[in-house]
Design a protein around this motif. Structure first.
Motif, PDB file in Angstrom:
ATOM      1  N   UNK A  97      54.845  46.064  44.640  1.00  0.00           N
ATOM      2  CA  UNK A  97      53.759  46.244  45.610  1.00  0.00           C
ATOM      3  C   UNK A  97      53.750  45.056  46.566  1.00  0.00           C
ATOM      4  N   UNK A  98      53.763  45.286  47.870  1.00  0.00           N
ATOM      5  CA  UNK A  98      53.731  44.170  48.833  1.00  0.00           C
ATOM      6  C   UNK A  98      52.459  43.337  48.701  1.00  0.00           C
ATOM      7  N   UNK A  99      52.536  42.087  49.122  1.00  0.00           N
ATOM      8  CA  UNK A  99      51.441  41.093  49.157  1.00  0.00           C
ATOM      9  C   UNK A  99      50.628  41.050  47.874  1.00  0.00           C
ATOM     10  N   UNK A 100      51.246  41.394  46.751  1.00  0.00           N
ATOM     11  CA  UNK A 100      50.525  41.409  45.479  1.00  0.00           C
ATOM     12  C   UNK A 100      50.778  40.147  44.665  1.00  0.00           C
ATOM     13  N   UNK A 101      51.737  39.330  45.086  1.00  0.00           N
ATOM     14  CA  UNK A 101      52.107  38.153  44.320  1.00  0.00           C
ATOM     15  C   UNK A 101      53.159  38.442  43.273  1.00  0.00           C
ATOM     16  N   UNK A 102      53.591  39.700  43.182  1.00  0.00           N
ATOM     17  CA  UNK A 102      54.633  40.081  42.233  1.00  0.00           C
ATOM     18  C   UNK A 102      55.764  40.739  42.998  1.00  0.00           C
ATOM     19  N   UNK A 202      57.318  42.439  57.953  1.00  0.00           N
ATOM     20  CA  UNK A 202      56.818  42.812  56.634  1.00  0.00           C
ATOM     21  C   UNK A 202      56.660  41.508  55.882  1.00  0.00           C
ATOM     22  N   UNK A 203      55.447  41.169  55.489  1.00  0.00           N
ATOM     23  CA  UNK A 203      55.175  39.842  54.942  1.00  0.00           C
ATOM     24  C   UNK A 203      55.805  39.632  53.573  1.00  0.00           C
ATOM     25  N   UNK A 204      56.066  40.715  52.844  1.00  0.00           N
ATOM     26  CA  UNK A 204      56.693  40.583  51.538  1.00  0.00           C
ATOM     27  C   UNK A 204      55.698  40.425  50.415  1.00  0.00           C
ATOM     28  N   UNK A 205      56.166  39.943  49.275  1.00  0.00           N
ATOM     29  CA  UNK A 205      55.351  39.905  48.062  1.00  0.00           C
ATOM     30  C   UNK A 205      54.458  38.680  47.966  1.00  0.00           C
ATOM     31  N   UNK A 206      54.946  37.520  48.453  1.00  0.00           N
ATOM     32  CA  UNK A 206      54.261  36.253  48.214  1.00  0.00           C
ATOM     33  C   UNK A 206      53.813  35.638  49.543  1.00  0.00           C
ATOM     34  N   UNK A 207      52.515  35.636  49.783  1.00  0.00           N
ATOM     35  CA  UNK A 207      52.010  35.146  51.073  1.00  0.00           C
ATOM     36  C   UNK A 207      52.158  33.639  51.209  1.00  0.00           C
ATOM     37  N   UNK A 208      52.281  32.921  50.081  1.00  0.00           N
ATOM     38  CA  UNK A 208      52.427  31.474  50.137  1.00  0.00           C
ATOM     39  C   UNK A 208      53.866  30.995  50.132  1.00  0.00           C
ATOM     40  N   UNK A 209      54.815  31.908  50.094  1.00  0.00           N
ATOM     41  CA  UNK A 209      56.237  31.574  50.039  1.00  0.00           C
ATOM     42  C   UNK A 209      56.705  31.066  51.395  1.00  0.00           C
ATOM     43  N   UNK A 263      45.542  47.968  48.783  1.00  0.00           N
ATOM     44  CA  UNK A 263      46.343  46.836  49.226  1.00  0.00           C
ATOM     45  C   UNK A 263      45.458  45.746  49.828  1.00  0.00           C
ATOM     46  N   UNK A 264      44.316  46.132  50.354  1.00  0.00           N
ATOM     47  CA  UNK A 264      43.373  45.143  50.892  1.00  0.00           C
ATOM     48  C   UNK A 264      42.938  44.159  49.813  1.00  0.00           C
ATOM     49  N   UNK A 265      42.686  44.693  48.609  1.00  0.00           N
ATOM     50  CA  UNK A 265      42.266  43.820  47.517  1.00  0.00           C
ATOM     51  C   UNK A 265      43.421  42.911  47.087  1.00  0.00           C
ATOM     52  N   UNK A 266      44.632  43.457  47.030  1.00  0.00           N
ATOM     53  CA  UNK A 266      45.787  42.628  46.695  1.00  0.00           C
ATOM     54  C   UNK A 266      45.949  41.484  47.688  1.00  0.00           C
ATOM     55  N   UNK A 267      45.787  41.800  48.962  1.00  0.00           N
ATOM     56  CA  UNK A 267      45.923  40.772  50.001  1.00  0.00           C
ATOM     57  C   UNK A 267      44.817  39.733  49.871  1.00  0.00           C
ATOM     58  N   UNK A 268      43.603  40.194  49.604  1.00  0.00           N
ATOM     59  CA  UNK A 268      42.480  39.268  49.428  1.00  0.00           C
ATOM     60  C   UNK A 268      42.718  38.347  48.228  1.00  0.00           C
ATOM     61  N   UNK A 269      43.218  38.911  47.133  1.00  0.00           N
ATOM     62  CA  UNK A 269      43.516  38.106  45.950  1.00  0.00           C
ATOM     63  C   UNK A 269      44.614  37.089  46.227  1.00  0.00           C
ATOM     64  N   UNK A 270      45.614  37.491  46.993  1.00  0.00           N
ATOM     65  CA  UNK A 270      46.716  36.587  47.304  1.00  0.00           C
ATOM     66  C   UNK A 270      46.261  35.401  48.148  1.00  0.00           C
TER      67      UNK A 270
END
Length: 402
Positions: A97-102, A202-209, A263-270
């Motif tokens: 899942x994108x921007x989920x941290x996984x 496409x930002x990918x899985x890890x927003x802090x990467x 996905x909004x929640x995943x992005x918020x969590x990230x």
């Protein structure tokens, strides 16, 4: 200018108090400006476009209860079901899942059989519906075709033939060149993978990467013991579609465990840690500014009370209320100017240490000047009320003992 000499003389007589306030301003400027660099960086990071229609996207993760399970058949049946539901724009299966941290990443090269250097990219296994589902922008080339889709077992070796990449990955792997039509190679391998399409972002899985945005897509379905789907709802219908999807998937196959998320929640969590950092540092900036303002108010009131008789004499000699107010504002302005000058040097020193030790960005001159202007205004604003009170001291005060 005639007031400058007695003003400097008065400040010299109270040099310890004046210097402490100036030092407080200097340290406040140094802390506030460097905190502002971090806040600015985090806000800019959070505001980055993901390249996806995040607010309309739903993710589904499911795991079958039965050990023997036709995963490929289940995915095909689920896709037919999901794409036909009212309110659903499109759907596709994916490994992560994108921007989920996984997610998953690998190293790639522009030449075969390489093991040193190259570029790292986050990769996804998708089908041709992924572009429409995520709302991505294809800026060059084409989408995958159905004939290019591969279905593999979890222990089979996969040699990709084609891929779609993001513009960021193309620029990193082929700097200054158009990546479309070129070939790239996995770590230590010589099987060429042709770039058939380029996605804008496409930002990918890890927003802090550090490599966020470097992404590769393969047309592949791996029959693992779990599977994930991405579903795009019509605008404004996400929550209703989410309930419908859960209901229909459970009806189609009750022998599996489903988990749905937006996905909004995943992005918020990230971005949770970044948002917390912005709030905490903003509170620190506000608190420090308030504390230094209180110090200026207290010092100005103290000096006014010490000089009530002198103020009364000046009023008796013809000084106007504006003259008195201006005197104390200028006096505080001199202290603020001294503090800000020292703060410039301390702020730049701290920022240089942060750049070297913590890879923080260099402080823009505009930010430092803005923080200095903010503190100067706060200093003058803090001194304004006591200065106006001093202007109301009666000339008769000159005849009283102090």
């Amino acid at each position: 200018m005639l007031e400058l000499k007695p003003m400097l003389s008065a400040l010299w007589r109270n040099k310890t108090s004046a210097f402490l306030i100036a030092l407080q301003l200097a340290l406040t400027l140094a802390i506030v400006s460097n905190a502002g660099v971090i806040v600015s960086e985090r806000v800019e990071k959070i505001a980055r476009p993901t390249g996806m229609q995040v607010e309309d996207l739903i993710s589904v993760t499911f795991m079958p209860i039965a050990q023997e399970y036709d995963m490929a058949g289940a995915v095909a049946a689920d896709m037919d079901l999901l794409r036909g539901l009212p309110g659903v724009v499109d759907a596709f299966p994916t490994n992560q899942i994108p921007v989920s941290g996984s997610g998953s990443a690998s190293r790639y090269f522009s030449e075969p059989n390489q093991e040193i250097g190259g570029e790292v990219a986050n990769y996804y296994q998708v089908d041709p519906n992924f572009i429409n589902t995520l709302g991505l922008e294809l800026v060059a080339g084409r989408n995958f075709t159905a004939a290019e889709m591969d279905v593999m077992g979890p222990n089979e070796n996969y040699d990709a033939r084609v891929a779609i990449i993001t513009r960021d990955f193309g620029e990193a792997l082929f700097p200054g060149e158009e990546p479309l039509g070129k070939f790239f190679f996995p770590l230590g391998e010589n099987n060429p993978i042709e770039i058939v399409g380029v996605i804008d972002r496409h930002l990918g899985a890890w927003v802090g990467w550090q490599k966020a945005g470097q992404v590769v897509f393969y047309p592949l379905l791996i029959k693992t013991n779990h599977k994930r789907y991405m579903i795009r709802a019509e605008p404004g219908q996400r929550d209703a579609v989410m309930k419908l999807v859960e209901e229909k998937l459970a009806q189609r196959d009750a022998n599996r465990v489903l988990q749905l998320e937006t996905l909004s929640r995943d992005l918020e969590q990230s971005y949770m840690s970044d948002n917390v950092m912005v709030k905490v540092l903003s509170a620190v900036i506000a608190l420090l500014t308030f504390i230094v303002s209180l110090g200026i108010v207290g010092l100005t009131i103290f000096w006014i009370n010490q000089r009530r008789k002198q103020i009364g004499i000046r009023r008796a000699l013809g000084a106007t209320r504006a003259n008195i107010s201006r005197y104390f504002l200028l006096e505080n302005g001199l202290i603020a100017a001294l503090g800000i000058a020292m703060g410039f040097a301390i702020a730049m020193l701290i920022n240089r240490m942060m750049v070297t030790s913590f890879s923080q960005p260099a402080m823009p001159a505009g930010l430092l000047l803005s923080c200095a202007a903010l503190l100067l205004l706060a200093s003058l604003g803090a001194a304004l009320v006591p200065a106006l009170r001093a202007a109301n001291i009666s000339p008769a005060t000159a005849t009283r003992s102090v």
